[in-house]
Design an enzyme around this catalytic site. Structure first.
Site, PDB file in Angstrom:
ATOM      1  N   CYS A 118       0.817  -1.223   0.000  1.00  0.00           N
ATOM      2  CA  CYS A 118       0.000   0.000   0.000  1.00  0.00           C
ATOM      3  C   CYS A 118       0.844   1.262   0.000  1.00  0.00           C
ATOM      4  O   CYS A 118       0.337   2.339  -0.295  1.00  0.00           O
ATOM      5  CB  CYS A 118      -0.927  -0.001   1.208  1.00  0.00           C
ATOM      6  SG  CYS A 118      -2.086  -1.376   1.183  1.00  0.00           S
ATOM      7  N   HIS A 259      -2.616   7.153   3.555  1.00  0.00           N
ATOM      8  CA  HIS A 259      -3.188   5.937   2.970  1.00  0.00           C
ATOM      9  C   HIS A 259      -4.483   5.616   3.705  1.00  0.00           C
ATOM     10  O   HIS A 259      -4.537   5.654   4.936  1.00  0.00           O
ATOM     11  CB  HIS A 259      -2.180   4.793   3.100  1.00  0.00           C
ATOM     12  CG  HIS A 259      -2.762   3.457   2.801  1.00  0.00           C
ATOM     13  ND1 HIS A 259      -3.520   3.213   1.670  1.00  0.00           N
ATOM     14  CD2 HIS A 259      -2.721   2.278   3.484  1.00  0.00           C
ATOM     15  CE1 HIS A 259      -3.907   1.951   1.668  1.00  0.00           C
ATOM     16  NE2 HIS A 259      -3.439   1.368   2.763  1.00  0.00           N
ATOM     17  N   ASN A 289     -10.218   0.405   1.560  1.00  0.00           N
ATOM     18  CA  ASN A 289      -8.766   0.424   1.342  1.00  0.00           C
ATOM     19  C   ASN A 289      -8.475   0.034  -0.108  1.00  0.00           C
ATOM     20  O   ASN A 289      -8.622  -1.125  -0.481  1.00  0.00           O
ATOM     21  CB  ASN A 289      -8.111  -0.560   2.320  1.00  0.00           C
ATOM     22  CG  ASN A 289      -6.592  -0.608   2.179  1.00  0.00           C
ATOM     23  OD1 ASN A 289      -6.029  -0.068   1.222  1.00  0.00           O
ATOM     24  ND2 ASN A 289      -5.943  -1.272   3.123  1.00  0.00           N
TER      25      ASN A 289
HETATM   26  O1  UT7 Z   1      -3.105  -1.420   4.085  1.00  0.00           O
HETATM   27  C1  UT7 Z   1      -2.739  -2.304   5.122  1.00  0.00           C
HETATM   28  C2  UT7 Z   1      -3.740  -3.418   5.098  1.00  0.00           C
HETATM   29  N1  UT7 Z   1      -4.294  -3.848   6.340  1.00  0.00           N
HETATM   30  C3  UT7 Z   1      -4.711  -3.045   7.333  1.00  0.00           C
HETATM   31  O2  UT7 Z   1      -4.582  -1.853   7.357  1.00  0.00           O
HETATM   32  C4  UT7 Z   1      -5.412  -3.718   8.482  1.00  0.00           C
HETATM   33  C5  UT7 Z   1      -4.971  -3.200   9.832  1.00  0.00           C
HETATM   34  N2  UT7 Z   1      -5.821  -3.780  10.873  1.00  0.00           N
HETATM   35  C6  UT7 Z   1      -7.071  -3.358  11.052  1.00  0.00           C
HETATM   36  O3  UT7 Z   1      -7.548  -2.459  10.400  1.00  0.00           O
HETATM   37  C7  UT7 Z   1      -7.880  -4.028  12.149  1.00  0.00           C
HETATM   38  O4  UT7 Z   1      -7.029  -4.893  12.894  1.00  0.00           O
HETATM   39  C8  UT7 Z   1      -9.090  -4.826  11.582  1.00  0.00           C
HETATM   40  C9  UT7 Z   1     -10.135  -3.869  11.044  1.00  0.00           C
HETATM   41  C10 UT7 Z   1      -8.641  -5.782  10.491  1.00  0.00           C
HETATM   42  C11 UT7 Z   1      -9.741  -5.642  12.699  1.00  0.00           C
HETATM   43  O5  UT7 Z   1     -10.131  -4.774  13.776  1.00  0.00           O
HETATM   44  P1  UT7 Z   1      -9.721  -5.151  15.260  1.00  0.00           P
HETATM   45  O6  UT7 Z   1     -10.313  -4.108  16.121  1.00  0.00           O
HETATM   46  O7  UT7 Z   1      -8.221  -5.331  15.312  1.00  0.00           O
HETATM   47  O8  UT7 Z   1     -10.493  -6.503  15.487  1.00  0.00           O
HETATM   48  P2  UT7 Z   1      -9.905  -7.926  15.870  1.00  0.00           P
HETATM   49  O9  UT7 Z   1      -9.071  -8.489  14.793  1.00  0.00           O
HETATM   50  O10 UT7 Z   1      -9.305  -7.831  17.252  1.00  0.00           O
HETATM   51  O11 UT7 Z   1     -11.215  -8.786  15.976  1.00  0.00           O
HETATM   52  C12 UT7 Z   1     -12.205  -8.543  16.992  1.00  0.00           C
HETATM   53  C13 UT7 Z   1     -13.327  -9.545  16.808  1.00  0.00           C
HETATM   54  C14 UT7 Z   1     -12.853 -10.989  16.670  1.00  0.00           C
HETATM   55  O12 UT7 Z   1     -13.785 -11.823  17.343  1.00  0.00           O
HETATM   56  P3  UT7 Z   1     -13.477 -12.354  18.843  1.00  0.00           P
HETATM   57  O13 UT7 Z   1     -12.214 -13.145  18.716  1.00  0.00           O
HETATM   58  O14 UT7 Z   1     -13.314 -11.125  19.687  1.00  0.00           O
HETATM   59  O15 UT7 Z   1     -14.679 -13.170  19.141  1.00  0.00           O
HETATM   60  C15 UT7 Z   1     -12.947 -11.246  15.184  1.00  0.00           C
HETATM   61  O16 UT7 Z   1     -13.164 -12.616  14.889  1.00  0.00           O
HETATM   62  O17 UT7 Z   1     -14.044  -9.244  15.617  1.00  0.00           O
HETATM   63  C16 UT7 Z   1     -14.160 -10.445  14.818  1.00  0.00           C
HETATM   64  N3  UT7 Z   1     -14.217 -10.046  13.420  1.00  0.00           N
HETATM   65  C17 UT7 Z   1     -15.345  -9.642  12.824  1.00  0.00           C
HETATM   66  N4  UT7 Z   1     -16.598  -9.522  13.284  1.00  0.00           N
HETATM   67  C18 UT7 Z   1     -17.538  -9.052  12.423  1.00  0.00           C
HETATM   68  C19 UT7 Z   1     -13.201  -9.979  12.516  1.00  0.00           C
HETATM   69  N5  UT7 Z   1     -13.669  -9.547  11.328  1.00  0.00           N
HETATM   70  C20 UT7 Z   1     -15.002  -9.326  11.493  1.00  0.00           C
HETATM   71  C21 UT7 Z   1     -16.021  -8.870  10.648  1.00  0.00           C
HETATM   72  N6  UT7 Z   1     -17.269  -8.743  11.146  1.00  0.00           N
HETATM   73  N7  UT7 Z   1     -15.790  -8.516   9.354  1.00  0.00           N
END
Ligand code: UT7
Length: 343
Positions: A118, A259, A289
């Site tokens: 990115c 970004h 994104n």
């Molecule tokens: O350009 C670079 C590319 N990547 C990025 O920029 C990504 C950087 N990371 C992020 O933006 C965030 O980490 C995410 C948006 C991907 C995730 O947000 P988070 O606040 O870090 O959530 P998490 O990974 O800690 O997940 C929290 C919960 C989990 O469930 P449990 O384990 O707490 O029961 C996930 O399984 O949310 C769950 N989860 C979802 N729930 C509903 C993960 N994806 C989803 C979803 N819908 N799409």
């Protein structure tokens, strides 16, 4: 003569394009275990633009390129380089840029792709500047068609991405006025290369019938929280280093154009830098994104909205797979012409 040349390079015009097909969070929630509330709260994304059946990285790139060249009134035949920064290429080989070069008629240009995550667009801006400083006109396009290269059944990644392209015409500073490229800072730490990426289909993990049968050949691997943490730290570093090289203080920055990965990342970077959040441009709600395309699209929209004025200092920062991160400082000599086919 080389010695007569005013050092430096400028962005002389810009273009942007996004596909017209829109997929909102509620549409995703019909097939995935997710919701508009979760996606918006965690990312700031409401919808994304998705390529139609006929649209590919080459066609989407070409649309942005045409918008840019038309806005500039610059003949494609005068280009020396067509660079496409993308992680979702037209095909393995040849480079996506070859198809764009042919499509726009840049008959005298060398066509190359850059796979830089990115932050590839900002890092490539440094290369474009170096090429322009020696007198070469460069068309740099950041483009992703992630919708055709990801696993739509994986809620942890499918909700995050969108398609689009942004293009910049980079010319020697003595040939045009525009957004002067004052500094570009770019870094890579390949020790985290396996943390974020699309590992299948290359020579390490070739596509096999078993992989396709499992439906995972498009899988994007990502440790979201680890990426989040490093994105904030490294984008702040890129901002500070690019400003240090440019000799510009944070207080003199009029707009940060980051970004567009996640609103929470942009907010955290602003807070870390002690920059008011109102100075940070965001359109992640509309486009999600778009990888290498996001900064070009954001810059074009900021200009279209009349936010950029002569004299403004702009700071762009990005982070992505590699890990790679980059920042650039642009000084607005004049507000550049933009062509766009967006929302
Ligand atoms: O350009 C670079 C590319 N990547 C990025 O920029 C990504 C950087 N990371 C992020 O933006 C965030 O980490 C995410 C948006 C991907 C995730 O947000 P988070 O606040 O870090 O959530 P998490 O990974 O800690 O997940 C929290 C919960 C989990 O469930 P449990 O384990 O707490 O029961 C996930 O399984 O949310 C769950 N989860 C979802 N729930 C509903 C993960 N994806 C989803 C979803 N819908 N799409």
């Amino acid at each position: 003569m080389e010695s007569d040349r005013r050092a430096g390079a400028v962005i002389a015009a810009m273009g942007a394009y996004v596909p017209k097909q829109v997929v909102d969070n509620n549409a995703l929630a019909r097939t995935l275990d997710t919701s508009d509330e979760w996606i918006y709260a965690r990312t700031g994304i409401r919808r994304r633009h998705v390529a139609g059946p006929e649209e590919t990285t080459a066609t989407v790139s070409q649309r942005a390129a045409e918008e840019c060249l038309r806005a500039a009134g610059f003949p494609a035949a005068d280009l020396r380089w067509v660079l496409v920064s993308t992680d979702t290429p037209e095909m393995w080989n040849p480079a996506s840029a070859c198809f764009v070069q042919a499509g726009i008629g840049a008959t005298q240009a060398v066509a190359l792709d850059v796979t830089g995550g990115c932050s590839g667009f900002v890092a490539s801006l440094g290369m474009a500047r170096a090429l322009a400083e020696r007198g070469d006109p460069v068309l740099l396009i950041g483009c992703e068609v992630l919708s055709k290269a990801m696993d739509w059944s994986d809620r942890s990644t499918a909700v995050l991405f969108g398609d689009g392209a942004g293009a910049v015409l980079v010319l020697p500073a003595d040939a045009a006025r525009g957004l002067a490229i004052e500094a570009v800072y770019a870094r890579t730490d390949g020790r985290d290369a396996d943390i974020l990426g699309k590992p299948y289909g290359g020579t390490r993990n070739p596509i096999t019938p078993e992989l396709v049968a499992g439906g995972h050949h498009h899988r994007i691997v990502m440790n979201g929280q680890y990426v989040f943490k490093h994105a904030v730290l490294r984008m702040a570093e890129a901002a500070e280093e690019a400003l240090r090289i440019a000799g510009v203080g944070l207080e003199a920055v009029d707009w940060v154009i980051p970004h567009q990965a996640n609103q929470r990342i942009m907010d955290a970077v602003a807070d870390r830098l002690h920059v008011p959040r109102e100075k940070v441009f965001s359109n992640v709600e509309e486009y999600a994104n778009t990888g290498s395309a996001s900064i070009g699209i954001a810059l074009v929209e900021a200009i279209q909205q009349g936010l950029i004025r002569p004299g403004h200092n702009l700071l762009t920062v990005a982070f992505g797979s590699g890990f790679s991160w980059a920042g650039a400082v642009l000084r607005t000599e004049v507000v550049v012409p933009v062509g766009a086919d967006l929302v």
